[in-house]
Design a protein around this motif. Sequence first.
Motif, PDB file in Angstrom:
ATOM      1  N   GLY A  93       0.840  -1.187   0.000  1.00 36.06           N
ATOM      2  CA  GLY A  93       0.000   0.000   0.000  1.00 36.06           C
ATOM      3  C   GLY A  93       0.874   1.234   0.000  1.00 36.06           C
ATOM      4  N   ARG A  94       0.239   2.355  -0.111  1.00 35.48           N
ATOM      5  CA  ARG A  94       0.953   3.635  -0.104  1.00 35.48           C
ATOM      6  C   ARG A  94       1.569   3.884   1.270  1.00 35.48           C
ATOM      7  NH1 ARG A  94       1.444   5.860  -5.252  1.00 35.48           N
ATOM      8  NH2 ARG A  94      -0.300   5.077  -6.419  1.00 35.48           N
ATOM      9  N   ALA A  95       2.677   4.588   1.268  1.00 34.36           N
ATOM     10  CA  ALA A  95       3.345   4.965   2.512  1.00 34.36           C
ATOM     11  C   ALA A  95       3.258   6.478   2.668  1.00 34.36           C
ATOM     12  CB  ALA A  95       4.805   4.520   2.471  1.00 34.36           C
ATOM     13  N   ASP A  96       2.794   6.941   3.824  1.00 31.27           N
ATOM     14  CA  ASP A  96       2.727   8.382   4.045  1.00 31.27           C
ATOM     15  C   ASP A  96       4.086   8.897   4.535  1.00 31.27           C
ATOM     16  OD1 ASP A  96       2.878   7.845   6.816  1.00 31.27           O
ATOM     17  OD2 ASP A  96       0.741   8.166   7.126  1.00 31.27           O
ATOM     18  N   ALA A  97       4.187  10.217   4.658  1.00 30.53           N
ATOM     19  CA  ALA A  97       5.459  10.857   5.016  1.00 30.53           C
ATOM     20  C   ALA A  97       5.977  10.375   6.372  1.00 30.53           C
ATOM     21  CB  ALA A  97       5.296  12.369   5.002  1.00 30.53           C
ATOM     22  N   ASP A  98       5.084  10.180   7.340  1.00 28.59           N
ATOM     23  CA  ASP A  98       5.511   9.719   8.662  1.00 28.59           C
ATOM     24  C   ASP A  98       6.096   8.312   8.599  1.00 28.59           C
ATOM     25  OD1 ASP A  98       4.709  12.114   9.846  1.00 28.59           O
ATOM     26  OD2 ASP A  98       2.749  11.327  10.431  1.00 28.59           O
ATOM     27  N   PHE A  99       5.455   7.427   7.834  1.00 25.61           N
ATOM     28  CA  PHE A  99       5.949   6.061   7.667  1.00 25.61           C
ATOM     29  C   PHE A  99       7.322   6.079   7.007  1.00 25.61           C
ATOM     30  CE2 PHE A  99       6.513   2.192   5.180  1.00 25.61           C
ATOM     31  CZ  PHE A  99       6.205   1.196   6.087  1.00 25.61           C
ATOM     32  N   VAL A 100       7.462   6.866   5.940  1.00 27.10           N
ATOM     33  CA  VAL A 100       8.744   6.952   5.222  1.00 27.10           C
ATOM     34  C   VAL A 100       9.842   7.425   6.165  1.00 27.10           C
ATOM     35  CG1 VAL A 100       9.992   8.116   3.353  1.00 27.10           C
ATOM     36  CG2 VAL A 100       7.669   7.268   2.959  1.00 27.10           C
ATOM     37  N   LYS A 101       9.592   8.477   6.900  1.00 22.05           N
ATOM     38  CA  LYS A 101      10.595   9.031   7.816  1.00 22.05           C
ATOM     39  C   LYS A 101      10.947   8.023   8.911  1.00 22.05           C
ATOM     40  CE  LYS A 101      13.015  12.457   9.624  1.00 22.05           C
ATOM     41  NZ  LYS A 101      14.168  13.027   8.968  1.00 22.05           N
ATOM     42  N   ALA A 102       9.934   7.372   9.488  1.00 18.27           N
ATOM     43  CA  ALA A 102      10.177   6.413  10.571  1.00 18.27           C
ATOM     44  C   ALA A 102      10.982   5.210  10.098  1.00 18.27           C
ATOM     45  CB  ALA A 102       8.855   5.951  11.180  1.00 18.27           C
ATOM     46  N   ARG A 103      10.673   4.681   8.915  1.00 15.23           N
ATOM     47  CA  ARG A 103      11.329   3.461   8.443  1.00 15.23           C
ATOM     48  C   ARG A 103      12.690   3.727   7.794  1.00 15.23           C
ATOM     49  NH1 ARG A 103       7.134   1.977  10.584  1.00 15.23           N
ATOM     50  NH2 ARG A 103       6.203  -0.069  10.367  1.00 15.23           N
ATOM     51  N   THR A 104      12.814   4.853   7.103  1.00 15.47           N
ATOM     52  CA  THR A 104      14.059   5.103   6.368  1.00 15.47           C
ATOM     53  C   THR A 104      15.004   6.049   7.096  1.00 15.47           C
ATOM     54  OG1 THR A 104      13.282   7.026   5.099  1.00 15.47           O
ATOM     55  CG2 THR A 104      12.833   4.822   4.174  1.00 15.47           C
ATOM     56  N   GLY A 105      14.450   6.954   7.892  1.00 18.75           N
ATOM     57  CA  GLY A 105      15.255   8.000   8.499  1.00 18.75           C
ATOM     58  C   GLY A 105      15.367   9.222   7.604  1.00 18.75           C
ATOM     59  N   TYR A 106      14.751   9.167   6.431  1.00 21.22           N
ATOM     60  CA  TYR A 106      14.806  10.259   5.463  1.00 21.22           C
ATOM     61  C   TYR A 106      13.411  10.828   5.226  1.00 21.22           C
ATOM     62  CZ  TYR A 106      19.175   7.824   4.290  1.00 21.22           C
ATOM     63  OH  TYR A 106      20.386   7.201   4.343  1.00 21.22           O
ATOM     64  N   SER A 107      13.384  12.098   4.839  1.00 21.88           N
ATOM     65  CA  SER A 107      12.129  12.714   4.429  1.00 21.88           C
ATOM     66  C   SER A 107      11.902  12.460   2.946  1.00 21.88           C
ATOM     67  CB  SER A 107      12.187  14.229   4.670  1.00 21.88           C
ATOM     68  OG  SER A 107      12.307  14.496   6.040  1.00 21.88           O
ATOM     69  N   ILE A 108      10.639  12.421   2.551  1.00 28.63           N
ATOM     70  CA  ILE A 108      10.311  12.262   1.132  1.00 28.63           C
ATOM     71  C   ILE A 108      11.013  13.367   0.350  1.00 28.63           C
ATOM     72  CG2 ILE A 108       8.428  12.415  -0.557  1.00 28.63           C
ATOM     73  CD1 ILE A 108       6.620  11.077   1.539  1.00 28.63           C
ATOM     74  N   GLY A 109      11.592  12.998  -0.773  1.00 28.13           N
ATOM     75  CA  GLY A 109      12.346  13.940  -1.584  1.00 28.13           C
ATOM     76  C   GLY A 109      13.839  13.822  -1.362  1.00 28.13           C
ATOM     77  N   GLY A 110      14.233  13.094  -0.317  1.00 26.15           N
ATOM     78  CA  GLY A 110      15.649  12.915  -0.031  1.00 26.15           C
ATOM     79  C   GLY A 110      16.007  11.486   0.318  1.00 26.15           C
ATOM     80  N   VAL A 111      15.111  10.533   0.028  1.00 29.25           N
ATOM     81  CA  VAL A 111      15.330   9.133   0.411  1.00 29.25           C
ATOM     82  C   VAL A 111      16.468   8.538  -0.420  1.00 29.25           C
ATOM     83  CG1 VAL A 111      14.330   6.822   0.568  1.00 29.25           C
ATOM     84  CG2 VAL A 111      12.935   8.823   1.135  1.00 29.25           C
ATOM     85  N   SER A 112      17.540   8.211   0.267  1.00 27.52           N
ATOM     86  CA  SER A 112      18.693   7.589  -0.360  1.00 27.52           C
ATOM     87  C   SER A 112      18.423   6.096  -0.577  1.00 27.52           C
ATOM     88  CB  SER A 112      19.911   7.754   0.551  1.00 27.52           C
ATOM     89  OG  SER A 112      21.036   7.089   0.028  1.00 27.52           O
ATOM     90  N   PRO A 113      19.072   5.483  -1.560  1.00 30.06           N
ATOM     91  CA  PRO A 113      18.911   4.041  -1.734  1.00 30.06           C
ATOM     92  C   PRO A 113      19.664   3.228  -0.667  1.00 30.06           C
ATOM     93  CG  PRO A 113      20.346   4.924  -3.446  1.00 30.06           C
ATOM     94  CD  PRO A 113      19.828   6.094  -2.656  1.00 30.06           C
ATOM     95  N   ILE A 114      20.457   3.902   0.163  1.00 29.50           N
ATOM     96  CA  ILE A 114      21.259   3.206   1.191  1.00 29.50           C
ATOM     97  C   ILE A 114      21.125   3.913   2.533  1.00 29.50           C
ATOM     98  CG2 ILE A 114      22.939   2.321  -0.467  1.00 29.50           C
ATOM     99  CD1 ILE A 114      24.838   4.592   0.506  1.00 29.50           C
ATOM    100  N   GLY A 115      21.526   3.206   3.586  1.00 29.42           N
ATOM    101  CA  GLY A 115      21.632   3.802   4.906  1.00 29.42           C
ATOM    102  C   GLY A 115      20.328   4.065   5.617  1.00 29.42           C
ATOM    103  N   HIS A 116      19.386   3.164   5.504  1.00 33.55           N
ATOM    104  CA  HIS A 116      18.068   3.346   6.116  1.00 33.55           C
ATOM    105  C   HIS A 116      18.064   3.003   7.599  1.00 33.55           C
ATOM    106  CE1 HIS A 116      17.114   2.767   1.796  1.00 33.55           C
ATOM    107  NE2 HIS A 116      16.449   3.860   2.060  1.00 33.55           N
TER     108      HIS A 116
END
Length: 167
Positions: A93-116
């Motif tokens: 399913g879709r991931a919201d900004a809070d989910f992305v930040k919590a799981r990756t450590g990055y904000s949408i627009g800056g999610v690196s392919p490494i270092g999550h």
Amino acid sequence: MADDTSLQDAPHQAFAAVTRLLAERGHPHAPQWLSVPARTAQEAADALGVTVGQIAKSVIFRRKSDEAAVLVITSGDRRVDEKKVAALVGAIGRADADFVKARTGYSIGGVSPIGHATEPVTLIDADLARFDEIWAAAGHPNGVFRLSFADLARLTAAPVADVVQAR
């Protein structure tokens, strides 16, 4: 860096962490700091003077069975086919900004392919292989780094798959 913002704030710490990780892994190209934020593949391509297809965009989904982050790294000129991804990793399913930040450590627009923050289930779009040089986010919308398709595969250890919509 041509930015006056302190490197001690969290977004800049993410850029610094990606910089360190790339150096530790022997990546030959240090991240670059863009003078303008590049939150979309088109903005990144415009800032770098490359084609939008050369931007390795990171798209995060939420796997329904276990709430794991699913990272799909695809060419900036392609759209992810969610059915193809689901066939490989399970229902998503879709991931919201809070989910992305919590799981990756990055904000949408800056999610690196490494270092999550939490290692995601990762898939690389096979279509990215058509470029000799690609660019990926480096933990911040102003941060990018240059790499090859082989570098991306090596740095992520992720499988390559057909995960995009037909042209």
